[in-house]
Scaffold this motif. Structure first.
Motif, PDB file in Angstrom:
ATOM      1  N   CYS A 121       0.807  -1.224   0.000  1.00 23.31           N
ATOM      2  CA  CYS A 121       0.000   0.000   0.000  1.00 23.31           C
ATOM      3  C   CYS A 121       0.836   1.269   0.000  1.00 23.31           C
ATOM      4  CB  CYS A 121      -0.955   0.010   1.183  1.00 23.31           C
ATOM      5  SG  CYS A 121      -0.156   0.289   2.784  1.00 23.31           S
ATOM      6  N   GLY A 122       2.017   1.251   0.583  1.00 23.32           N
ATOM      7  CA  GLY A 122       2.857   2.435   0.607  1.00 23.32           C
ATOM      8  C   GLY A 122       2.552   3.409   1.717  1.00 23.32           C
ATOM      9  N   SER A 123       1.671   3.068   2.644  1.00 21.85           N
ATOM     10  CA  SER A 123       1.279   4.016   3.683  1.00 21.85           C
ATOM     11  C   SER A 123       2.378   4.263   4.704  1.00 21.85           C
ATOM     12  CB  SER A 123       0.019   3.526   4.398  1.00 21.85           C
ATOM     13  OG  SER A 123       0.258   2.286   5.047  1.00 21.85           O
ATOM     14  N   CYS A 124       3.344   3.349   4.820  1.00 21.99           N
ATOM     15  CA  CYS A 124       4.379   3.495   5.845  1.00 21.99           C
ATOM     16  C   CYS A 124       5.653   4.117   5.289  1.00 21.99           C
ATOM     17  CB  CYS A 124       4.698   2.148   6.486  1.00 21.99           C
ATOM     18  SG  CYS A 124       5.392   0.922   5.336  1.00 21.99           S
ATOM     19  N   ALA A 125       5.600   4.772   4.143  1.00 22.32           N
ATOM     20  CA  ALA A 125       6.784   5.358   3.519  1.00 22.32           C
ATOM     21  C   ALA A 125       7.560   6.204   4.522  1.00 22.32           C
ATOM     22  CB  ALA A 125       6.383   6.200   2.319  1.00 22.32           C
ATOM     23  N   THR A 126       8.871   5.984   4.601  1.00 17.19           N
ATOM     24  CA  THR A 126       9.730   6.672   5.556  1.00 17.19           C
ATOM     25  C   THR A 126      10.972   7.185   4.827  1.00 17.19           C
ATOM     26  OG1 THR A 126       8.965   5.204   7.324  1.00 17.19           O
ATOM     27  CG2 THR A 126      10.990   6.458   7.732  1.00 17.19           C
ATOM     28  N   ARG A 127      11.346   8.415   5.124  1.00 15.43           N
ATOM     29  CA  ARG A 127      12.494   9.006   4.457  1.00 15.43           C
ATOM     30  C   ARG A 127      13.791   8.471   5.049  1.00 15.43           C
ATOM     31  NH1 ARG A 127      15.088  14.409   4.038  1.00 15.43           N
ATOM     32  NH2 ARG A 127      14.141  14.992   6.029  1.00 15.43           N
ATOM     33  N   VAL A 128      14.722   8.113   4.185  1.00 15.63           N
ATOM     34  CA  VAL A 128      16.031   7.616   4.605  1.00 15.63           C
ATOM     35  C   VAL A 128      17.017   8.781   4.596  1.00 15.63           C
ATOM     36  CG1 VAL A 128      17.910   6.014   4.082  1.00 15.63           C
ATOM     37  CG2 VAL A 128      15.539   5.327   3.672  1.00 15.63           C
ATOM     38  N   LEU A 129      17.750   8.954   5.693  1.00 22.24           N
ATOM     39  CA  LEU A 129      18.727  10.027   5.814  1.00 22.24           C
ATOM     40  C   LEU A 129      20.152   9.541   5.548  1.00 22.24           C
ATOM     41  CD1 LEU A 129      17.348  11.825   9.006  1.00 22.24           C
ATOM     42  CD2 LEU A 129      16.858  12.325   6.606  1.00 22.24           C
ATOM     43  N   GLU A 130      20.440   8.313   5.976  1.00 23.09           N
ATOM     44  CA  GLU A 130      21.772   7.757   5.767  1.00 23.09           C
ATOM     45  C   GLU A 130      21.655   6.254   5.538  1.00 23.09           C
ATOM     46  OE1 GLU A 130      24.497   8.694   8.899  1.00 23.09           O
ATOM     47  OE2 GLU A 130      23.793  10.768   9.093  1.00 23.09           O
ATOM     48  N   SER A 131      22.637   5.701   4.823  1.00 25.46           N
ATOM     49  CA  SER A 131      22.768   4.283   4.537  1.00 25.46           C
ATOM     50  C   SER A 131      21.907   3.898   3.327  1.00 25.46           C
ATOM     51  CB  SER A 131      22.394   3.429   5.752  1.00 25.46           C
ATOM     52  OG  SER A 131      22.749   2.081   5.517  1.00 25.46           O
ATOM     53  N   THR A 132      21.956   2.629   2.989  1.00 22.72           N
ATOM     54  CA  THR A 132      21.286   2.126   1.790  1.00 22.72           C
ATOM     55  C   THR A 132      20.181   1.157   2.183  1.00 22.72           C
ATOM     56  OG1 THR A 132      23.333   2.311   0.523  1.00 22.72           O
ATOM     57  CG2 THR A 132      21.596   0.904  -0.386  1.00 22.72           C
ATOM     58  N   VAL A 158       8.314  -4.154   5.178  1.00 22.02           N
ATOM     59  CA  VAL A 158       8.986  -5.325   4.607  1.00 22.02           C
ATOM     60  C   VAL A 158      10.454  -5.065   4.290  1.00 22.02           C
ATOM     61  CG1 VAL A 158       6.880  -6.336   3.648  1.00 22.02           C
ATOM     62  CG2 VAL A 158       8.179  -4.690   2.289  1.00 22.02           C
ATOM     63  N   SER A 159      10.822  -3.816   4.057  1.00 26.84           N
ATOM     64  CA  SER A 159      12.193  -3.504   3.656  1.00 26.84           C
ATOM     65  C   SER A 159      13.104  -3.431   4.872  1.00 26.84           C
ATOM     66  CB  SER A 159      12.236  -2.183   2.884  1.00 26.84           C
ATOM     67  OG  SER A 159      11.485  -2.284   1.694  1.00 26.84           O
ATOM     68  N   ARG A 160      14.413  -3.572   4.611  1.00 18.96           N
ATOM     69  CA  ARG A 160      15.393  -3.590   5.691  1.00 18.96           C
ATOM     70  C   ARG A 160      16.586  -2.721   5.301  1.00 18.96           C
ATOM     71  NH1 ARG A 160      13.944  -7.574   9.191  1.00 18.96           N
ATOM     72  NH2 ARG A 160      16.005  -7.748  10.156  1.00 18.96           N
ATOM     73  N   SER A 161      17.670  -2.878   6.014  1.00 20.94           N
ATOM     74  CA  SER A 161      18.883  -2.125   5.723  1.00 20.94           C
ATOM     75  C   SER A 161      19.924  -3.039   5.099  1.00 20.94           C
ATOM     76  CB  SER A 161      19.435  -1.500   7.004  1.00 20.94           C
ATOM     77  OG  SER A 161      20.690  -0.885   6.771  1.00 20.94           O
ATOM     78  N   CYS A 162      20.652  -2.498   4.136  1.00 21.52           N
ATOM     79  CA  CYS A 162      21.732  -3.278   3.533  1.00 21.52           C
ATOM     80  C   CYS A 162      22.948  -3.363   4.455  1.00 21.52           C
ATOM     81  CB  CYS A 162      22.147  -2.659   2.193  1.00 21.52           C
ATOM     82  SG  CYS A 162      20.920  -2.885   0.881  1.00 21.52           S
ATOM     83  N   GLY A 163      23.053  -2.452   5.391  1.00 27.04           N
ATOM     84  CA  GLY A 163      24.185  -2.432   6.307  1.00 27.04           C
ATOM     85  C   GLY A 163      23.753  -2.643   7.736  1.00 27.04           C
ATOM     86  N   PRO A 164      24.704  -2.542   8.673  1.00 32.15           N
ATOM     87  CA  PRO A 164      24.375  -2.771  10.089  1.00 32.15           C
ATOM     88  C   PRO A 164      23.629  -1.620  10.742  1.00 32.15           C
ATOM     89  CG  PRO A 164      26.691  -2.183   9.855  1.00 32.15           C
ATOM     90  CD  PRO A 164      26.147  -2.333   8.464  1.00 32.15           C
ATOM     91  N   ARG A 165      23.499  -0.490  10.038  1.00 31.89           N
ATOM     92  CA  ARG A 165      22.831   0.673  10.636  1.00 31.89           C
ATOM     93  C   ARG A 165      22.200   1.514   9.532  1.00 31.89           C
ATOM     94  NH1 ARG A 165      23.202   3.374  15.483  1.00 31.89           N
ATOM     95  NH2 ARG A 165      22.786   5.628  15.478  1.00 31.89           N
ATOM     96  N   ILE A 166      21.041   2.077   9.830  1.00 38.11           N
ATOM     97  CA  ILE A 166      20.360   2.968   8.902  1.00 38.11           C
ATOM     98  C   ILE A 166      19.754   4.108   9.705  1.00 38.11           C
ATOM     99  CG2 ILE A 166      18.114   1.786   8.979  1.00 38.11           C
ATOM    100  CD1 ILE A 166      17.919   2.286   5.931  1.00 38.11           C
ATOM    101  N   VAL A 167      19.732   5.296   9.133  1.00 31.12           N
ATOM    102  CA  VAL A 167      19.197   6.482   9.809  1.00 31.12           C
ATOM    103  C   VAL A 167      17.948   6.930   9.072  1.00 31.12           C
ATOM    104  CG1 VAL A 167      19.651   8.833  10.587  1.00 31.12           C
ATOM    105  CG2 VAL A 167      21.520   7.161  10.510  1.00 31.12           C
ATOM    106  N   LEU A 168      16.852   7.073   9.812  1.00 30.93           N
ATOM    107  CA  LEU A 168      15.558   7.391   9.221  1.00 30.93           C
ATOM    108  C   LEU A 168      15.017   8.696   9.792  1.00 30.93           C
ATOM    109  CD1 LEU A 168      13.943   3.839   9.514  1.00 30.93           C
ATOM    110  CD2 LEU A 168      15.179   4.782   7.571  1.00 30.93           C
ATOM    111  N   ASP A 169      14.206   9.360   9.008  1.00 35.36           N
ATOM    112  CA  ASP A 169      13.532  10.578   9.440  1.00 35.36           C
ATOM    113  C   ASP A 169      12.221  10.184  10.102  1.00 35.36           C
ATOM    114  OD1 ASP A 169      12.790  13.191   9.834  1.00 35.36           O
ATOM    115  OD2 ASP A 169      12.056  13.477   7.790  1.00 35.36           O
ATOM    116  N   ALA A 170      12.324   9.717  11.318  1.00 38.24           N
ATOM    117  CA  ALA A 170      11.138   9.230  12.044  1.00 38.24           C
ATOM    118  C   ALA A 170      11.317   9.492  13.537  1.00 38.24           C
ATOM    119  CB  ALA A 170      10.938   7.747  11.794  1.00 38.24           C
TER     120      ALA A 170
END
Length: 573
Positions: A527-538, A561-573
């Motif tokens: 549905c796309g309702s949980c869209a979250t902006r990514v600030l750092e990482s992939t 359902v999505s995850r981080s490609c690395g050990p850490r990700i920074v989100l605008d949340a």
């Protein structure tokens, strides 16, 4: 995006409007019907704080307060979600009152200390007299208002009163303090004030008990403050049950970016076998939110089920939203309920989202399967109305009688529409069809997974010069993903928190432990309702929202359902 029971609609001018033939006749409203009744919770809660002043004369009203709270819980009222501005107002009041309550407790502790250890009679007696006056005139109202504002925030936001352990613990503390104060402190203070009238009178053990109880209250209030900051403990049993219900298709309305919009069914009519078209209007007759071709809305059905349907019709017609629903006999119940809706039935809608917009391209090839025709109808109306691009529609279904809006489309655009019902036509050769597309063609596909998968497989070879846009009915099978789930940390920059996401848990679930108000609907990546902006990482994109050519985006992810490609990700949340 399409969900498991996401059904679509179309606008083919007046020919597809619900006319007298086939339109459901409105029924008389049933006051004892299936719609869940709502208890006026505000009215039920109002007597609770009003009983505090009665405690001045006796502790007996505490029993009435407890019975009032239990009565409200037994009635299982629904509380409306607070709008952002109202939430800020209530939160400001609650913080101010809570700080005042803590300050008063510290002051009462100081007075208890003076009354117990002061060397002069006047100081001892004066401390207990001031304590008694403060208790009646300031402390009781402060406690009452702090509790009421806290309950209003809990029930008016996604946190809930019993869904999270830290909120429930704060609630228990806020009720325990006034009960203990009423049962123990009030008679103690009255006796100490009377005892110390005599210059020779000493507080004794009773003065020690009063000081100890005030120190306990200060500790409890500081604990409540720390609970608000740290938010430990996760969900309660009721919270886990609520989360499971939302994942089954009954999401908390608060897990959306904006409140629900009350609406009613204006018209309902059949446009094909097992397909009903619904016209939805705002309950107050006002305009509904604007939308563009390709958009969909969440429809909150009377049972509480939430389903996503593509919009059709004229986007300039703000008075209504039009959707069409295919009955899925083996579905999860939403389509069957939608087919039972009648004019006048109340429900709710949420503002449109559009992850399938009409691209600016020299040519468009639309490939529709079954009810997947719906999002293409306003697109075709727009292109045909402006003559801005070449286009062609290939529409396949089980039979012509089950292909909604097929006759109207073929009649209006006989040279551009190809109807291929499977009971009379062979499966189309997709590679050959795609090879005919000119350079820069935007290829749109919506329908069953088999159709979309076939188009996806054929595009790189048959139409590398085109751009593919897809929309699914349900999430694709992710069991064959080449990326194994690994634990990682997610920093929620705005919240100032970092959450650990284990390998067996979704990022969204971990985020909801910190802030359950983060929007989410189906939590299946569609549905796309949980869209979250990514600030750092992939991000490791596993959703069905992003188009094939968008899979390398690093500015957004869908944490259900999505995850981080690395050990850490920074989100605008």
């Amino acid at each position: 995006m399409l969900h498991g029971e996401w059904h679509h609609g179309s606008d083919v001018e007046s020919a597809v409007r619900c006319g007298p033939c086939g339109q459901f006749a409105p029924d008389e409203p049933d006051p004892l019907g299936d719609a869940q009744q709502t208890v006026p919770a505000a009215g039920q809660l109002r007597p609770v704080p009003l009983q505090f002043p009665l405690c001045w004369a006796s502790e007996l009203p505490l029993l009435g307060m407890l019975l009032s709270v239990l009565t409200v819980i037994a009635l299982r009222p629904r509380f409306p979600r607070l709008a952002p501005r109202a939430r800020r107002v209530w939160l400001t009041l609650h913080v101010g009152l809570s700080v005042g309550w803590l300050g008063l407790s510290l002051a009462m502790t100081a007075l208890s200390t003076v009354g117990l250890y002061a060397g002069s009679h006047a100081a001892r007696h004066g401390a207990y007299e001031i304590f008694h006056i403060f208790d009646l005139t300031i402390v009781i109202p402060s406690m009452a208002l702090s509790i009421v504002t806290g309950v209003a925030i809990a029930l008016g936001t996604p946190w809930g009163l019993i869904k999270h352990r830290w909120v429930l613990a704060k609630f228990v503390i806020s009720l325990a303090i006034p009960v203990m104060a009423g049962v123990m402190q009030s008679p103690w203070v009255a006796e100490l004030a009377e005892r110390t009238k005599d210059p020779a009178g000493q507080p004794g053990d009773l003065g020690v008990a009063l000081l100890a109880s005030n120190a306990l209250f200060v500790v409890l209030l500081w604990t409540a403050t720390l609970l608000s900051v740290v938010k430990p403990g996760g969900r309660t049993r009721w919270g886990r049950k609520d989360l499971a219900a939302r994942r089954a298709g009954r999401p908390d309305p608060a897990h959306t970016a904006v409140p629900d919009i009350p609406a009613v069914v204006g018209e309902a009519c059949h446009v094909a076998d097992d397909t009903v078209a619904l016209t939805l209007r705002s309950s107050d007759g006002g305009p509904l939110p604007v939308w563009e071709p390709g958009a969909h809305i969440d429809v909150v059905l009377p049972s509480g089920l939430v389903r996503q349907y593509s919009l059709y019709g004229d986007p300039a017609e703000r008075a209504v939203h039009r959707v069409a629903v295919l009955r899925e006999h083996g579905g999860r119940g939403g389509s069957v309920e939608a087919h039972g809706l009648r004019p006048g039935t109340p429900l709710a809608v949420r503002p449109p989202r559009n992850h399938f917009p009409l691209a600016d391209a020299p040519a468009h090839l639309f490939i529709a399967g079954g009810i997947g025709i719906t999002p293409f109808l306003p697109m075709i109306d727009k292109i045909a109305g402006t003559g801005s691009a070449e286009w062609r529609l290939v529409y396949r279904g089980r039979s012509l009688s089950r292909m909604a809006f097929a006759d109207q489309l073929a009649a209006r655009h006989p040279d551009r529409v190809t109807l291929l019902p499977s009971d009379t036509h062979a499966r189309p050769g997709l590679p050959g069809l795609l090879r005919q597309a000119g350079p820069g063609t935007a290829v749109y596909c919506c329908g069953p997974d088999e159709l979309i998968n076939a188009v996806e497989a054929a595009m790189p070879i048959a139409c590398p010069h085109g751009t593919l846009h897809i929309e699914r009915f349900s999430p694709r099978d992710r069991a064959d993903t080449t990326t194994a789930d690994a634990p990682f940390d997610a920093e929620l920059r705005r919240s100032g928190r970092t959450v650990h996401v284990p390998a067996d848990r979704s990022l969204l679930a971990a985020m909801h432990e910190v802030d359950p108000s983060l929007p989410a609907s189906r939590t299946d990546g569609v549905c796309g309702s949980c869209a979250t902006r990514v600030l750092e990482s992939t991000p490791d994109h596993r959703d069905d929202v992003l188009q094939p050519y968008e899979r390398d985006r690093r500015d957004v992810l869908y944490p259900c359902v999505s995850r981080s490609c690395g050990p850490r990700i920074v989100l605008d949340a």
